[in-house]
Scaffold this motif. Structure first.
Motif, mmCIF file in Angstrom:
data_model
loop_
_atom_site.group_PDB
_atom_site.id
_atom_site.type_symbol
_atom_site.label_atom_id
_atom_site.label_comp_id
_atom_site.label_asym_id
_atom_site.label_seq_id
_atom_site.Cartn_x
_atom_site.Cartn_y
_atom_site.Cartn_z
ATOM 1 N N ARG A 182 0.825 -1.214 0.000
ATOM 2 C CA ARG A 182 0.000 0.000 0.000
ATOM 3 C C ARG A 182 0.858 1.263 0.000
ATOM 4 O O ARG A 182 0.503 2.284 -0.589
ATOM 5 C CB ARG A 182 -0.927 0.008 1.232
ATOM 6 N N TYR A 183 1.995 1.169 0.664
ATOM 7 C CA TYR A 183 2.947 2.286 0.700
ATOM 8 C C TYR A 183 3.427 2.612 -0.712
ATOM 9 O O TYR A 183 3.375 3.754 -1.169
ATOM 10 C CB TYR A 183 4.111 1.885 1.612
ATOM 11 N N LEU A 184 3.862 1.555 -1.417
ATOM 12 C CA LEU A 184 4.375 1.759 -2.779
ATOM 13 C C LEU A 184 3.259 2.210 -3.723
ATOM 14 O O LEU A 184 3.484 3.033 -4.610
ATOM 15 C CB LEU A 184 5.032 0.473 -3.291
ATOM 16 N N GLU A 185 2.060 1.673 -3.504
ATOM 17 C CA GLU A 185 0.927 2.079 -4.354
ATOM 18 C C GLU A 185 0.652 3.566 -4.199
ATOM 19 O O GLU A 185 0.434 4.289 -5.168
ATOM 20 C CB GLU A 185 -0.334 1.294 -3.975
ATOM 21 N N ARG A 186 0.672 4.028 -2.972
ATOM 22 C CA ARG A 186 0.361 5.438 -2.725
ATOM 23 C C ARG A 186 1.431 6.365 -3.267
ATOM 24 O O ARG A 186 1.169 7.533 -3.544
ATOM 25 C CB ARG A 186 0.175 5.676 -1.224
ATOM 26 N N LEU A 187 2.651 5.827 -3.387
ATOM 27 C CA LEU A 187 3.730 6.632 -3.945
ATOM 28 C C LEU A 187 3.789 6.494 -5.458
ATOM 29 O O LEU A 187 4.682 7.041 -6.101
ATOM 30 C CB LEU A 187 5.073 6.208 -3.331
ATOM 31 N N GLY A 188 2.852 5.723 -6.026
ATOM 32 C CA GLY A 188 2.820 5.569 -7.482
ATOM 33 C C GLY A 188 3.898 4.648 -8.011
ATOM 34 O O GLY A 188 4.239 4.676 -9.186
ATOM 35 N N ARG A 189 4.473 3.810 -7.128
ATOM 36 C CA ARG A 189 5.533 2.906 -7.579
ATOM 37 C C ARG A 189 5.035 1.470 -7.752
ATOM 38 O O ARG A 189 5.804 0.592 -8.089
ATOM 39 C CB ARG A 189 6.683 2.905 -6.564
ATOM 40 N N ASP A 224 -8.930 -1.317 5.275
ATOM 41 C CA ASP A 224 -8.520 0.081 5.072
ATOM 42 C C ASP A 224 -7.409 0.504 6.027
ATOM 43 O O ASP A 224 -6.625 1.405 5.739
ATOM 44 C CB ASP A 224 -9.723 1.013 5.288
ATOM 45 N N TYR A 225 -7.386 -0.149 7.198
ATOM 46 C CA TYR A 225 -6.390 0.256 8.204
ATOM 47 C C TYR A 225 -4.970 0.048 7.708
ATOM 48 O O TYR A 225 -4.045 0.727 8.161
ATOM 49 C CB TYR A 225 -6.625 -0.490 9.519
ATOM 50 N N ILE A 226 -4.797 -0.880 6.739
ATOM 51 C CA ILE A 226 -3.455 -1.115 6.176
ATOM 52 C C ILE A 226 -2.990 0.139 5.425
ATOM 53 O O ILE A 226 -1.867 0.610 5.585
ATOM 54 C CB ILE A 226 -3.474 -2.323 5.220
ATOM 55 N N ILE A 229 -1.952 2.882 7.817
ATOM 56 C CA ILE A 229 -0.609 2.710 8.375
ATOM 57 C C ILE A 229 0.430 3.125 7.334
ATOM 58 O O ILE A 229 1.417 3.801 7.649
ATOM 59 C CB ILE A 229 -0.385 1.245 8.811
ATOM 60 N N ALA A 230 0.184 2.752 6.078
ATOM 61 C CA ALA A 230 1.101 3.127 4.996
ATOM 62 C C ALA A 230 1.183 4.651 4.876
ATOM 63 O O ALA A 230 2.270 5.222 4.747
ATOM 64 C CB ALA A 230 0.627 2.507 3.677
ATOM 65 N N GLN A 231 0.017 5.298 4.968
ATOM 66 C CA GLN A 231 -0.015 6.755 4.854
ATOM 67 C C GLN A 231 0.772 7.408 5.993
ATOM 68 O O GLN A 231 1.494 8.376 5.796
ATOM 69 C CB GLN A 231 -1.469 7.237 4.878
ATOM 70 N N GLN A 232 0.630 6.822 7.164
ATOM 71 C CA GLN A 232 1.337 7.320 8.339
ATOM 72 C C GLN A 232 2.851 7.274 8.098
ATOM 73 O O GLN A 232 3.586 8.197 8.449
ATOM 74 C CB GLN A 232 0.953 6.397 9.490
ATOM 75 N N LEU A 233 3.302 6.186 7.462
ATOM 76 C CA LEU A 233 4.727 6.041 7.166
ATOM 77 C C LEU A 233 5.171 7.044 6.105
ATOM 78 O O LEU A 233 6.286 7.564 6.146
ATOM 79 C CB LEU A 233 5.029 4.614 6.710
ATOM 80 N N ILE A 234 4.283 7.311 5.161
ATOM 81 C CA ILE A 234 4.608 8.309 4.139
ATOM 82 C C ILE A 234 4.753 9.680 4.793
ATOM 83 O O ILE A 234 5.690 10.428 4.527
ATOM 84 C CB ILE A 234 3.524 8.348 3.039
ATOM 85 N N ASP A 235 3.827 9.975 5.701
ATOM 86 C CA ASP A 235 3.865 11.271 6.386
ATOM 87 C C ASP A 235 5.140 11.435 7.204
ATOM 88 O O ASP A 235 5.707 12.512 7.280
ATOM 89 C CB ASP A 235 2.647 11.417 7.308
#
Length: 577
Positions: A182-189, A224-226, A229-235
């Motif tokens: 989810r982290y990579l998805e949100r970063l477009g990778r 959704d909680y996953i 958490i990914a967004q939190q790491l991005i922040d």
RNA sequence: GCCCCCGUAGCUCAGUUGGAUAGAGCACCGGUUUCCUAAACCGGGUGUCGCAUGUUCGAGUCAUGCCGGGGGCGCCA
């Protein structure tokens, strides 16, 4: 009072037997309140038990028993033979009133017992791994375990509440990978898997979509909680984690966040654990190796196909089980046995594991292994609870763990609050399926919502006290109450019901069945609410000071029982609503 | 196929370890009252206790077999 009466009856029956030259003990004697009120305060089956041994009709023996019993040392007003040979017993007039005074003198200690003699005992429950928020099923287990712990504490045991968790293993790796994806998805990778593929387990799972790799694991956590958490790491970390493995920072962060949420949920439910026990610590302390070595000494352990097995068929079970996989990794069974061994070392006289129905098959294996280790399997006890369904408008709400469409405890708490949640979760015996009626739980009318019905009954005792205060009527001193003034049938029935509180909570503790308390409180409130409502007949505050004091005393006794009972269910007992 | 749990009123469920005429809540229908807290109180139940055998003075409760629902039976946890 019941014990003394049973004792007198036992002695009287003993004398009858002795006259007939029979000195064997008699089993199965019961002295209990009959279902029908007009069958007396207590009923006894003794005559029927003796009928065969003495070769005399039960009713005739019952007559002899009554003659032999007399007034049972002043306890009895009346006794008569009924039905096939029951002896119905009426207590002497002032016994119930004396009971009322003893409740008032005991106060908040009424219903406490010391049968546990401060022996250490453990209740293990919830024990959810930190892979997601608590589901309604966990919620039931949380309330069930907590109430069992409260009841055992009330029975005089020194109770330890324990939460066992595994923050290693495959599940947690998958969790870390899910967050990373989810982290990579949100970063477009990376690309998220197609919706259709997520829904259908048999659908194709492409490695790439629209030129981006799909890194979300096939059996990943979809909630959704996953993503949160990914967004939190991005922040916090921006893109600095793109080369981090899923099993590292992602997994650790997910565990930390999810555990914090679980604890917050438990806190909202009013549940505090004494010990959070990590499965990983069993590895660190060498307990796994020790246990495996000890199991090997039983001679039941063997190797096959590169794995280590235990021959459970020799212990009366239907199949063998793997202890250590061919990969060298233990299955879940081995640490579980090691954990129970560790529990025994801590000196608990009894360990109670509260678990969901899906674990029912595992219990016998743990017990068998414990026994093979020469430990007493009777000290391990399992309380299994069936699943929870939610319903609204007569329809069952569909839930699925895998697709993360389940309702969480947090969501439910937002709708109904902890007190209603607790009562609903403890209102069924654990072996029954529990249908959580969301409409009834959200009902605000206290006459309909069973939780409010109990709490309001308690609040009303304070309402009466406030009213008394406003009129300048003092609350009574228990030692100066003329409780004999309470002689209406509904008053005596209420007192009698209050008298059942100690045995009810003790039985609930012994059978690990808190629902008995919920039903009992409903009975008390069901007598009390109508009683005070019928103002013409028995208003509490009357012109007659002595009568008023007696009824206020009854009010206080009801408050004591309701407050204590609600506390044993972990519910609040508000003074006003 | 095997193991565990459940089956009780229209619905959701209790049933004190084998006792008398099987009980609550919700829903429904009547009546009374305007109260100490939102309205409350009183009355109204003809249920094959899933089915069938058995055990005994006595079975919703215990045993066995069937039927129906749920869960489980992995080198997952």
């Amino acid at each position: 009072m019941r014990e003394r009466l049973a004792d007198e009856i036992g002695k009287a029956l003993g004398r009858i037997l002795e006259t007939a030259g029979d000195r064997e003990p008699l089993p199965g004697l019961t002295v209990e309140p009959p279902r029908q009120k007009d069958h007396g305060d207590f009923a006894c089956n003794g005559a029927m038990l003796l009928a065969k041994r003495l070769g005399r009709p039960p009713r005739e023996i019952a007559e002899s028993l009554i003659a032999e019993l007399g007034d049972a040392g002043g306890l009895l007003a009346r006794a008569e033979v009924a039905g096939p040979g029951f002896v119905n017993l009426w207590l002497a007039g002032d016994r119930w009133q004396a009971l009322l005074l003893s409740i008032l003198r005991a106060g908040p200690d009424y219903g406490r017992s010391d049968v546990g003699k401060d022996q250490p005992l453990q209740v293990e429950f919830v024990s959810a791994n930190p892979t997601g928020p608590l589901s309604t099923g966990h919620g039931r287990q949380a309330i069930l375990g907590d109430c069992i712990a409260r009841l055992l504490g009330n029975a005089g045991y020194d109770v330890t509440r324990e939460y066992y968790f595994n923050n290693g293993g495959r599940q947690m790796r998958v969790l870390g990978e899910s967050v990373r994806a989810r982290y990579l998805e949100r970063l477009g990778r990376a690309a998220p898997p197609a919706e259709a593929a997520l829904k259908d387990e048999d659908a194709a799972w492409p490695a790439e979509l629209g030129g981006l790799p799909v890194v979300f694991p096939r059996d990943g956590y979809q909630g959704d909680y996953i993503g949160e958490i990914a967004q939190q790491l991005i922040d916090e970390c921006g893109e600095s984690l793109v080369d981090e493995p899923g099993d590292g920072r992602f997994r650790a962060e997910a565990e930390r966040t999810i555990f914090a949420e679980i604890r917050a949920t438990l806190d909202a439910l009013g549940i505090a654990f004494d010990v959070f026990f990590s499965e990983a610590s069993l590895y660190e302390d060498g307990k796994i190796e020790e246990t495996l070595a000890a199991l090997r000494e039983t001679g039941l352990v063997y190797e096959e196909g590169g794995a280590v097995w235990m021959r459970f068929s020799e212990l009366g079970l239907d199949r063998e089980r793997v202890l250590v996989k061919s990969s060298g990794e233990p299955t879940y069974l081995l640490p579980d046995v090691a954990y129970h061994r560790e529990k025994f070392e801590r000196g608990f006289v009894r360990v109670i594991d509260v678990q969901g129905a899906d674990h029912k098959d595992q219990g016998p294996f743990v017990k068998a292994a414990v026994q093979a280790l020469s430990l007493d399997p009777e000290r391990v006890e399992f309380v299994f609870h069936e699943f929870v369904t939610l319903s609204s408008g007569g329809e069952t709400i569909k839930q699925s763990t895998r697709k993360a469409t389940f309702i969480t405890v947090d969501e439910l708490l937002e709708e109904v609050g902890p007190d209603v949640f607790r009562l609903f979760m403890v209102q069924r015996r654990s072996e029954s399926h529990l249908d959580f009626d969301l409409d009834l739980a959200k009902e605000q009318d206290w006459t309909k919502n069973p939780a409010y019905y109990l709490q309001y009954a308690h609040a009303r005792t304070h309402g009466i006290e406030r009213q008394a205060e406003a009129r300048g009527v003092p609350m009574p001193d228990p030692d100066a109450v003329e409780s004999g003034r309470l002689d209406l049938p509904e008053e005596l029935e209420l007192i009698r019901k209050l008298g059942e509180f100690p045995e009810t909570v003790l039985r609930a503790a012994e059978t690990r069945a808190p629902h008995h308390v919920a039903y009992y409180l409903r009975d008390v409130a069901g007598l009390w609410n109508p009683y005070i409502q019928d103002k013409d007949r028995h208003g509490i505050l009357t012109e007659d000071a002595e009568l008023t004091a007696a009824r206020l005393a009854l009010t206080l006794a009801v408050r004591i029982v309701l407050a204590r009972g609600l506390a044993l269910l972990g519910m609040s007992a508000p003074e006003r609503m």
